[in-house]
Every structure is written in structure tokens, then in C-alpha cells.
Design an enzyme around this catalytic site. Structure first.
Site, PDB file in Angstrom:
ATOM      1  N   HIS A 233       0.848  -1.195   0.000  1.00 54.14           N
ATOM      2  CA  HIS A 233       0.000   0.000   0.000  1.00 54.14           C
ATOM      3  C   HIS A 233       0.882   1.244   0.000  1.00 54.14           C
ATOM      4  O   HIS A 233       2.072   1.166   0.287  1.00 54.14           O
ATOM      5  CB  HIS A 233      -0.907   0.022   1.246  1.00 54.14           C
ATOM      6  CG  HIS A 233      -0.129   0.181   2.524  1.00 54.14           C
ATOM      7  ND1 HIS A 233       0.508  -0.877   3.155  1.00 54.14           N
ATOM      8  CD2 HIS A 233       0.144   1.272   3.297  1.00 54.14           C
ATOM      9  CE1 HIS A 233       1.125  -0.440   4.233  1.00 54.14           C
ATOM     10  NE2 HIS A 233       0.927   0.863   4.348  1.00 54.14           N
ATOM     11  N   ASP A 235       0.810   5.185   1.850  1.00 50.91           N
ATOM     12  CA  ASP A 235       0.101   5.873   2.937  1.00 50.91           C
ATOM     13  C   ASP A 235      -0.590   7.090   2.337  1.00 50.91           C
ATOM     14  O   ASP A 235      -0.081   7.709   1.402  1.00 50.91           O
ATOM     15  CB  ASP A 235       1.091   6.294   4.032  1.00 50.91           C
ATOM     16  CG  ASP A 235       1.752   5.085   4.703  1.00 50.91           C
ATOM     17  OD1 ASP A 235       1.177   3.986   4.650  1.00 50.91           O
ATOM     18  OD2 ASP A 235       2.844   5.248   5.270  1.00 50.91           O
ATOM     19  N   HIS A 290       4.755   0.150  -0.217  1.00 52.52           N
ATOM     20  CA  HIS A 290       5.514  -0.638   0.751  1.00 52.52           C
ATOM     21  C   HIS A 290       4.634  -1.713   1.362  1.00 52.52           C
ATOM     22  O   HIS A 290       3.412  -1.653   1.263  1.00 52.52           O
ATOM     23  CB  HIS A 290       6.115   0.267   1.836  1.00 52.52           C
ATOM     24  CG  HIS A 290       5.100   1.123   2.562  1.00 52.52           C
ATOM     25  ND1 HIS A 290       4.504   2.230   1.993  1.00 52.52           N
ATOM     26  CD2 HIS A 290       4.570   1.018   3.802  1.00 52.52           C
ATOM     27  CE1 HIS A 290       3.663   2.784   2.860  1.00 52.52           C
ATOM     28  NE2 HIS A 290       3.677   2.052   3.968  1.00 52.52           N
ATOM     29  N   ARG A 300       7.943  -8.908  15.463  1.00 47.91           N
ATOM     30  CA  ARG A 300       8.312  -7.566  14.983  1.00 47.91           C
ATOM     31  C   ARG A 300       7.253  -6.559  15.407  1.00 47.91           C
ATOM     32  O   ARG A 300       6.060  -6.877  15.467  1.00 47.91           O
ATOM     33  CB  ARG A 300       8.442  -7.620  13.463  1.00 47.91           C
ATOM     34  CG  ARG A 300       8.756  -6.296  12.831  1.00 47.91           C
ATOM     35  CD  ARG A 300       9.216  -6.458  11.381  1.00 47.91           C
ATOM     36  NE  ARG A 300       9.574  -5.140  10.892  1.00 47.91           N
ATOM     37  CZ  ARG A 300       8.722  -4.308  10.313  1.00 47.91           C
ATOM     38  NH1 ARG A 300       7.464  -4.655  10.113  1.00 47.91           N
ATOM     39  NH2 ARG A 300       9.118  -3.106   9.943  1.00 47.91           N
TER      40      ARG A 300
HETATM   41  C1  LIG Z   1      -4.746   8.500   9.234  1.00 48.62           C
HETATM   42  C2  LIG Z   1      -4.792   7.285   8.778  1.00 48.62           C
HETATM   43  C3  LIG Z   1      -3.907   6.755   7.718  1.00 48.62           C
HETATM   44  C4  LIG Z   1      -4.324   5.312   7.656  1.00 48.62           C
HETATM   45  C5  LIG Z   1      -5.762   5.375   7.972  1.00 48.62           C
HETATM   46  C6  LIG Z   1      -5.750   6.268   9.212  1.00 48.62           C
HETATM   47  O1  LIG Z   1      -6.976   6.773   9.511  1.00 48.62           O
HETATM   48  C7  LIG Z   1      -5.194   5.508  10.399  1.00 48.62           C
HETATM   49  C8  LIG Z   1      -4.471   4.257   9.977  1.00 48.62           C
HETATM   50  C9  LIG Z   1      -3.615   4.482   8.756  1.00 48.62           C
HETATM   51  C10 LIG Z   1      -3.267   3.174   8.083  1.00 48.62           C
HETATM   52  C11 LIG Z   1      -2.055   2.463   8.701  1.00 48.62           C
HETATM   53  C12 LIG Z   1      -1.814   1.151   7.922  1.00 48.62           C
HETATM   54  C13 LIG Z   1      -1.847   1.355   6.418  1.00 48.62           C
HETATM   55  C14 LIG Z   1      -3.062   2.209   5.998  1.00 48.62           C
HETATM   56  C15 LIG Z   1      -3.200   2.284   4.473  1.00 48.62           C
HETATM   57  C16 LIG Z   1      -4.285   1.705   6.724  1.00 48.62           C
HETATM   58  O2  LIG Z   1      -5.081   0.901   6.308  1.00 48.62           O
HETATM   59  O3  LIG Z   1      -4.390   2.299   7.962  1.00 48.62           O
HETATM   60  C17 LIG Z   1      -2.951   3.557   6.667  1.00 48.62           C
HETATM   61  C18 LIG Z   1      -4.025   4.590   6.330  1.00 48.62           C
HETATM   62  C19 LIG Z   1      -3.611   5.480   5.187  1.00 48.62           C
HETATM   63  O4  LIG Z   1      -2.492   6.006   5.186  1.00 48.62           O
HETATM   64  O5  LIG Z   1      -4.410   5.652   4.291  1.00 48.62           O
HETATM   65  O1  LIG Z   2       5.363  -2.414   9.727  1.00 42.36           O
HETATM   66  C1  LIG Z   2       5.849  -1.782   8.814  1.00 42.36           C
HETATM   67  O2  LIG Z   2       7.048  -1.781   8.574  1.00 42.36           O
HETATM   68  C2  LIG Z   2       4.961  -0.996   7.895  1.00 42.36           C
HETATM   69  C3  LIG Z   2       3.801  -0.351   8.581  1.00 42.36           C
HETATM   70  C4  LIG Z   2       3.020   0.521   7.658  1.00 42.36           C
HETATM   71  O3  LIG Z   2       3.260   0.544   6.483  1.00 42.36           O
HETATM   72  C5  LIG Z   2       1.951   1.375   8.188  1.00 42.36           C
HETATM   73  O4  LIG Z   2       1.625   1.314   9.383  1.00 42.36           O
HETATM   74  O5  LIG Z   2       1.405   2.156   7.379  1.00 42.36           O
HETATM   75 FE   LIG Z   3       2.220   2.190   5.487  1.00 42.40          FE
END
Ligand SMILES: C=C1C[C@]23C[C@@]1(O)CC[C@H]2[C@@]12CCC[C@@](C)(C(=O)O1)[C@H]2[C@@H]3C(=O)O
Ligand SMILES: O=C(O)CCC(=O)C(=O)O
Ligand SMILES: [Fe+2]
Length: 368
Positions: A233, A235, A290, A300
Site C-alpha cells: 500500500h 500511505d 511498501h 516484529r
Molecule cells: C490516518 C490514517 C492513515 C491510515 C488510515 C488512518 O486513519 C489511520 C491508519 C492508517 C493506516 C495504517 C496502515 C496502512 C493504511 C493504508 C491503513 O489501512 O491504515 C494507513 C491509512 C492510510 O495512510 O491511508
Molecule cells: O510495519 C511496517 O514496517 C509498515 C507499517 C506501515 O506501512 C503502516 O503502518 O502504514
Molecule cells: Fe504504510
């Protein structure tokens, strides 16, 4: 002003919240066994595996006078870099790591007391992106947006204040570091005046910035080659600051090469360019794809500080990066709107707000 917690109201994500007790499993259940076909968003299915890197993700010493230039180059060519000498005390990194370890070691029924609701952002649960995949990911997460107090009270009725204080201090330090990185990354694009980024405020501190903290736990896995910790994905942020405990697992996609491991450096932090910075830079800096893989012997933990603008500020390609030969490639979006788009379209979210694509780096555009 809307908060991050409002972002998913219109796009509730219904996920199976119940995890098996990962540590008790001797074999990988079929529901966690990924084949190439399950990895639908992997743009590199013909080389799904890790490449033994001849090139490494750039490491930038923030005390190096050349840091701004190195950061610009890293953002342009990788979309990710590691930083050292960033000023975050090691003791604070240890504290947040201990908080994560203590949280994920709680019994499943205790963690579920702080479960994330389908419409909510904060709380314990599987990765939000799980809903886009048939198979489950070998990880659990805890998201903090706003005060962690109520959830932490459920988790640790006696000692929640201790953990709240650690999270608040970590967020405060991360916010300052993220502001610094914002200026370094922007300056490398020629955006360096206070008036260039209005929401940075009169002192350029980005006081109104919004952020979420994501704790990720990847337990040891009996069959790591067939499991997925966190699927590929980008961010949705401007930038993400990621702390990984000493254990490898983070991989970034290097175009034309494949998946490259980002080795944890003692005291180092990984910086990802997020989708909103990709938009702001008018595509000059690409958000990095990533994922996290798992291993057989060492649990981890990672802690992601997901940093973005105030939720109602519109992010669009910066006027300084727009010209007749390079018109705006993306339309303006707020973070909240974009999170909603991401919740609906996942890895196609960025292209869903794209107006046109560049034909080549400097010449004309093609309407998308
Ligand atoms: C602010 C945010 C980015 C995120 C969605 C969220 O509301 C909180 C969790 C974040 C996260 C972390 C893991 C990967 C990701 C794609 C997800 O599903 O939750 C990211 C979200 C994002 O960056 O879109
Ligand atoms: O665990 C990791 O190294 C990646 C975590 C991540 O990509 C995320 O929280 O958005
Ligand atoms: Fe991420």
C-alpha cells in the site's frame, strides 16, 4: 473542523475483529496463506519476492549540512529514506516500543475491549486494508487518532496514565520532527517561504497538522513465505515516520527492481512520502509502495506516525510546481476526503483524483 475520526463515517469498514491466538498456531491456517493471486494489488507479481538489494534505501544524517539536497534526491528517486541524528531520544523510542509490546501481549479478550468500531479510526483490530483482500494478514494493529485515554483505560484499568503520557510525548516529538521534514522536503522543491504553505502558520510550525499513530505487531509465523504481514500500500499522508524495532520486515517497491528490504538501523527512522505529498509536489515526488513481511523466529513491532494537514485544508499541486508545460496533475482534496476515497478505492485512490498524466517528465500532458 472535522477530525480524522469523521473520515470513515461514510465508509464503514466491517472486518473480522477476532484474531486467533497467533502464538498458539503450529501451522499456517489456509485463511492466512497467500498465493500470488491473492496479492491483487502487487504491481510486480512476476517478481513477488524480495530482491537482494544492490542498492539501498538512502540514509540521511540530519546533522549533515548536505541533508536538504540528499532528502530531495531520495524523495525524487525512491520516495523513501531513513534518517539518523534526528534528535528523538532513544529512551522515547524504547518507551513507545515497550508500550506496543505490552499492549499486544495482553490477552485477546482484553485487547478486544478496545476494538475499533467499523466507523471509527481508533482502536485495536486487523489492518484497515484487510477488507480489500480475500486472505488475512499476519498482524494486529492499534490506531490512535486523538486521545488514547478511553481505549487505554479499557486495556490497563490501573496504569493507563503511564502509557497515555508516553504516547502524548511521542506524538509531540514526532510532530516537531514532521514539521522539520516538511520544510526540508518542500525546500528541495523550491517551496521555502512561509507564505508558500499557508497552513504552516506564522512561525512555520504546522501547528494545525493532523496525525494518527499506528502500532503494528507481527507475531512469529510458522510459514512466513506464504504469509503477509501488511499488504502492499501507499500511505495517504503527507509523510509517515516509521519506527521499526530491531527486526526486518519493511519492504519498498523499487521500480524496475522489485521488493527491497529496509534494514532497521539502530535509532533510525524511516520516512515515507505519502499520497498527499505526491499531490502537493505535482507528481515530482512519488508516494512509496511498501509492505511488511513476517518471519519464523522474531516478533516484529513497528510504530507509524501518519502525518497530514488539518483535515479540512485542501491539498493541491503547489502553484510553484505548475506551469503551462506541467499543468496540475491532481485535483485538490482534503485529507478527510482522500481517506474516504482510499477507503473506497484503496490503491487506486491516487489515480481517482488524477486530472491528467504527463507524457514525459517535461513535455505535454495527456488527459486521463
Ligand atoms: C490516518 C490514517 C492513515 C491510515 C488510515 C488512518 O486513519 C489511520 C491508519 C492508517 C493506516 C495504517 C496502515 C496502512 C493504511 C493504508 C491503513 O489501512 O491504515 C494507513 C491509512 C492510510 O495512510 O491511508
Ligand atoms: O510495519 C511496517 O514496517 C509498515 C507499517 C506501515 O506501512 C503502516 O503502518 O502504514
Ligand atoms: Fe504504510
Amino acid at each position: 473542523m472535522p477530525t480524522l475520526s469523521d473520515a470513515f463515517g461514510a465508509h464503514p469498514v466491517y472486518l473480522q475483529q477476532k484474531h486467533p491466538d497467533f502464538n498458539s498456531l503450529q501451522e499456517l491456517p489456509d485463511s492466512y496463506a497467500w498465493t500470488q493471486r491473492d496479492d491483487v494489488y502487487n504491481p510486480c507479481p512476476s517478481s513477488p519476492n524480495t530482491v537482494l538489494a544492490e542498492e539501498n534505501v538512502p540514509v540521511v544524517d540530519l546533522k549533515d549540512p548536505n541533508a536538504p539536497k540528499l532528502i530531495g534526491h531520495a524523495c525524487k528517486t525512491w520516495g523513501v529514506f531513513q534518517i539518523i541524528n534526528h534528535g528523538i531520544p532513544t529512551t522515547l523510542l524504547d518507551d513507545i516500543e515497550r508500550t506496543g509490546n505490552t499492549l499486544f501481549s495482553l490477552p485477546p479478550h482484553q485487547k478486544l475491549k478496545a476494538a475499533r468500531s467499523p466507523e471509527g479510526v481508533s482502536g485495536y483490530g486487523v489492518a484497515r486494508i484487510s477488507s480489500f483482500f480475500q486472505k488475512l494478514m499476519w498482524s494486529e494493529g492499534f490506531t490512535i487518532a486523538g486521545s488514547p485515554l478511553e481505549h487505554f483505560r479499557q486495556l490497563w484499568p490501573q496504569e493507563y496514565t503511564k502509557y497515555c503520557d508516553i504516547v502524548l510525548e511521542y506524538e509531540e516529538e514526532m510532530k516537531k520532527l514532521a514539521g522539520k521534514l516538511m520544510w526540508l522536503m518542500s525546500a528541495s522543491l523550491g517551496i521555502s517561504k512561509l507564505e508558500d504553505i499557508k497552513w504552516a502558520g506564522p512561525r512555520g510550525e504546522f501547528k494545525g497538522a493532523c496525525a494518527a499513530l499506528q502500532l503494528n505487531s507481527y507475531p512469529t509465523c510458522p510459514d512466513p513465505d506464504r504469509a503477509m504481514g501488511l499488504a502492499a500500500h501507499t500511505d495517504s499522508t503527507l509523510l509517515t515516520i516509521l519506527y521499526q524495532n530491531g527486526i526486518s520486515g519493511l519492504q519498498v517497491l523499487r521500480e524496475g527492481t522489485g521488493w527491497i528490504t529496509v534494514p532497521p538501523l539502530p535509532g533510525g527512522l524511516v520516512i515515507n512520502v505519502g499520497d498527499l505529498f505526491h499531490i502537493l509536489s505535482n507528481g515530482l515526488y512519488s508516494s512509496v509502495l511498501h509492505r511488511a513481511v513476517v518471519n519464523r523466529t522474531r516478533p516484529r513491532l513497528s510504530v507509524a506516525y501518519l502525518y497530514g494537514p488539518p483535515t479540512s485544508v485542501q491539498i493541491s499541486p503547489h502553484p510553484k510546481l505548475v506551469s503551462p508545460s506541467r499543468p496540475p496533475l491532481y485535483r485538490a482534496v482534503t485529507w478527510n476526503e482522500y481517506l474516504g476515497t482510499k477507503a473506497k478505492h484503496f490503491n487506486k485512490a491516487l489515480s481517482s483524483v488524477q486530472l491528467c498524466v504527463p507524457i514525459s517528465s517535461n513535455t505535454g500532458v495527456q488527459v486521463g
